[in-house]
Design a protein around this motif. Structure first.
Motif, PDB file in Angstrom:
ATOM      1  N   GLU A 269      30.827  55.657  35.325  1.00  0.00           N
ATOM      2  CA  GLU A 269      30.315  54.991  36.824  1.00  0.00           C
ATOM      3  C   GLU A 269      30.884  53.854  37.106  1.00  0.00           C
ATOM      4  N   ASN A 270      31.272  53.552  38.348  1.00  0.00           N
ATOM      5  CA  ASN A 270      32.008  52.222  38.869  1.00  0.00           C
ATOM      6  C   ASN A 270      31.037  51.519  39.480  1.00  0.00           C
ATOM      7  N   GLY A 271      31.396  49.996  39.434  1.00  0.00           N
ATOM      8  CA  GLY A 271      30.739  49.042  39.906  1.00  0.00           C
ATOM      9  C   GLY A 271      31.756  48.054  40.565  1.00  0.00           C
ATOM     10  N   TYR A 272      31.176  46.925  41.225  1.00  0.00           N
ATOM     11  CA  TYR A 272      31.976  45.887  41.750  1.00  0.00           C
ATOM     12  C   TYR A 272      31.175  44.367  41.660  1.00  0.00           C
ATOM     13  N   ILE A 273      31.740  43.415  41.480  1.00  0.00           N
ATOM     14  CA  ILE A 273      30.889  42.251  41.124  1.00  0.00           C
ATOM     15  C   ILE A 273      31.853  40.995  41.651  1.00  0.00           C
ATOM     16  N   ARG A 274      31.347  40.032  42.182  1.00  0.00           N
ATOM     17  CA  ARG A 274      31.837  38.591  42.583  1.00  0.00           C
ATOM     18  C   ARG A 274      31.440  37.811  41.300  1.00  0.00           C
ATOM     19  N   CYS A 275      32.349  37.207  40.603  1.00  0.00           N
ATOM     20  CA  CYS A 275      32.005  36.364  39.593  1.00  0.00           C
ATOM     21  C   CYS A 275      32.300  35.052  39.972  1.00  0.00           C
ATOM     22  N   ARG A 276      31.343  33.978  39.423  1.00  0.00           N
ATOM     23  CA  ARG A 276      31.702  32.628  39.757  1.00  0.00           C
ATOM     24  C   ARG A 276      31.847  31.813  38.217  1.00  0.00           C
ATOM     25  N   ALA A 277      32.631  30.917  38.240  1.00  0.00           N
ATOM     26  CA  ALA A 277      33.023  30.131  37.098  1.00  0.00           C
ATOM     27  C   ALA A 277      31.781  29.290  36.740  1.00  0.00           C
ATOM     28  N   HIS A 278      31.802  29.058  35.427  1.00  0.00           N
ATOM     29  CA  HIS A 278      30.657  28.245  34.616  1.00  0.00           C
ATOM     30  C   HIS A 278      29.141  28.620  35.011  1.00  0.00           C
TER      31      HIS A 278
ATOM     32  N   SER B 213      40.559  29.397  33.463  1.00  0.00           N
ATOM     33  CA  SER B 213      41.357  28.279  33.152  1.00  0.00           C
ATOM     34  C   SER B 213      42.765  28.259  33.912  1.00  0.00           C
ATOM     35  N   LYS B 214      43.126  29.281  34.232  1.00  0.00           N
ATOM     36  CA  LYS B 214      44.552  29.554  34.800  1.00  0.00           C
ATOM     37  C   LYS B 214      44.570  29.559  36.259  1.00  0.00           C
ATOM     38  N   LEU B 215      43.404  29.402  36.864  1.00  0.00           N
ATOM     39  CA  LEU B 215      43.170  29.335  38.241  1.00  0.00           C
ATOM     40  C   LEU B 215      43.194  27.815  38.596  1.00  0.00           C
TER      41      LEU B 215
ATOM     42  N   THR C 245      36.991  29.305  42.231  1.00  0.00           N
ATOM     43  CA  THR C 245      35.984  29.490  41.294  1.00  0.00           C
ATOM     44  C   THR C 245      35.189  30.692  41.348  1.00  0.00           C
ATOM     45  N   THR C 246      36.071  31.565  42.066  1.00  0.00           N
ATOM     46  CA  THR C 246      35.626  32.835  42.113  1.00  0.00           C
ATOM     47  C   THR C 246      36.465  33.956  41.946  1.00  0.00           C
ATOM     48  N   GLY C 247      36.028  35.007  41.340  1.00  0.00           N
ATOM     49  CA  GLY C 247      36.980  36.467  41.250  1.00  0.00           C
ATOM     50  C   GLY C 247      36.080  37.568  41.507  1.00  0.00           C
ATOM     51  N   TYR C 248      36.780  38.542  41.926  1.00  0.00           N
ATOM     52  CA  TYR C 248      36.163  39.805  42.294  1.00  0.00           C
ATOM     53  C   TYR C 248      36.690  40.709  41.577  1.00  0.00           C
ATOM     54  N   PHE C 249      35.617  41.674  40.894  1.00  0.00           N
ATOM     55  CA  PHE C 249      36.224  42.824  39.692  1.00  0.00           C
ATOM     56  C   PHE C 249      35.691  44.113  39.781  1.00  0.00           C
ATOM     57  N   ASP C 250      36.474  44.971  39.819  1.00  0.00           N
ATOM     58  CA  ASP C 250      35.939  46.303  39.648  1.00  0.00           C
ATOM     59  C   ASP C 250      35.608  46.626  38.253  1.00  0.00           C
ATOM     60  N   VAL C 251      34.594  47.282  37.982  1.00  0.00           N
ATOM     61  CA  VAL C 251      33.986  47.416  36.712  1.00  0.00           C
ATOM     62  C   VAL C 251      33.807  49.062  36.504  1.00  0.00           C
TER      63      VAL C 251
ATOM     64  N   ASP D  47      40.126  42.464  41.340  1.00  0.00           N
ATOM     65  CA  ASP D  47      40.640  43.126  42.727  1.00  0.00           C
ATOM     66  C   ASP D  47      41.684  42.153  43.358  1.00  0.00           C
ATOM     67  N   VAL D  48      42.784  42.670  43.114  1.00  0.00           N
ATOM     68  CA  VAL D  48      43.885  41.703  43.935  1.00  0.00           C
ATOM     69  C   VAL D  48      44.109  41.872  45.329  1.00  0.00           C
ATOM     70  N   THR D  49      43.271  42.765  46.045  1.00  0.00           N
ATOM     71  CA  THR D  49      43.093  42.782  47.524  1.00  0.00           C
ATOM     72  C   THR D  49      42.059  42.265  48.020  1.00  0.00           C
ATOM     73  N   SER D  50      41.159  41.364  47.086  1.00  0.00           N
ATOM     74  CA  SER D  50      39.818  40.573  47.844  1.00  0.00           C
ATOM     75  C   SER D  50      40.487  39.676  48.514  1.00  0.00           C
ATOM     76  N   ASP D  51      39.344  39.105  49.294  1.00  0.00           N
ATOM     77  CA  ASP D  51      39.704  38.112  49.940  1.00  0.00           C
ATOM     78  C   ASP D  51      38.751  37.040  49.831  1.00  0.00           C
ATOM     79  N   PRO D  52      39.055  35.786  49.098  1.00  0.00           N
ATOM     80  CA  PRO D  52      40.511  35.580  48.906  1.00  0.00           C
ATOM     81  C   PRO D  52      40.926  36.329  47.611  1.00  0.00           C
ATOM     82  N   PRO D  53      42.290  36.503  47.469  1.00  0.00           N
ATOM     83  CA  PRO D  53      42.937  37.618  46.423  1.00  0.00           C
ATOM     84  C   PRO D  53      42.550  36.903  44.855  1.00  0.00           C
ATOM     85  N   THR D  54      42.309  37.931  44.162  1.00  0.00           N
ATOM     86  CA  THR D  54      41.939  37.605  42.767  1.00  0.00           C
ATOM     87  C   THR D  54      43.258  37.870  41.938  1.00  0.00           C
ATOM     88  N   PRO D  55      43.614  36.850  40.962  1.00  0.00           N
ATOM     89  CA  PRO D  55      44.970  37.022  40.319  1.00  0.00           C
ATOM     90  C   PRO D  55      44.652  38.350  39.326  1.00  0.00           C
ATOM     91  N   ALA D  56      45.688  39.087  39.084  1.00  0.00           N
ATOM     92  CA  ALA D  56      45.550  40.176  38.114  1.00  0.00           C
ATOM     93  C   ALA D  56      45.144  39.796  37.059  1.00  0.00           C
TER      94      ALA D  56
END
Length: 125
Positions: free
Chosen positions: A105-114, A83-85, A90-96, A52-61
């Protein structure tokens, strides 16, 4: 006395090295379970994650696609993504998106590193 101090110093350094080498970071994983409307796990379903590149903070493509295994879950290794961040990110937001035949069906998740992040998506009837 001098020999004893050297021995203690050597053992202390070895102990620190053993502790540091055993401190591995946990993997960054996203597991997506796909269930049918009657709550059974669905094997061989297509699962797509889209950053989700429009998340806050933005998640890289980032986009990845995986099929669920016979146990009904898709396993995404996000180590390359994190590793590229920068180290502060340490977080990323994803549409699933989960799809099986004509059902989607769609979902949404906030992922954390490690850590292992888990999401369950239930397909419609």
């Amino acid at each position: 006395m001098n020999k004893m101090i050297r021995s203690i110093g050597f053992l202390s350094v070895m102990a620190v090295l053993v502790v540091l080498s055993s401190c591995k970071k946990d993997p960054s994983v996203l597991k997506v379970f796909v269930r049918s409307y009657n709550n059974t796990l669905v094997g061989n379903a297509k699962v797509v994650i889209i950053a989700d590149v429009t998340s806050d903070p933005p998640t890289p493509a980032y986009v990845d696609t995986v099929q669920t295994n016979s146990s009904g879950f898709a396993y995404f290794d996000l180590e390359d993504f994190y590793s590229k961040l920068g180290k502060k990110e340490t977080t990323g937001y994803f549409d699933v998106i989960a799809k099986d035949d004509t059902k989607q069906e769609n979902g949404y998740i906030r992922c954390r590193a490690h850590i292992t992040n888990v999401l369950t998506i239930t397909l419609p009837q």
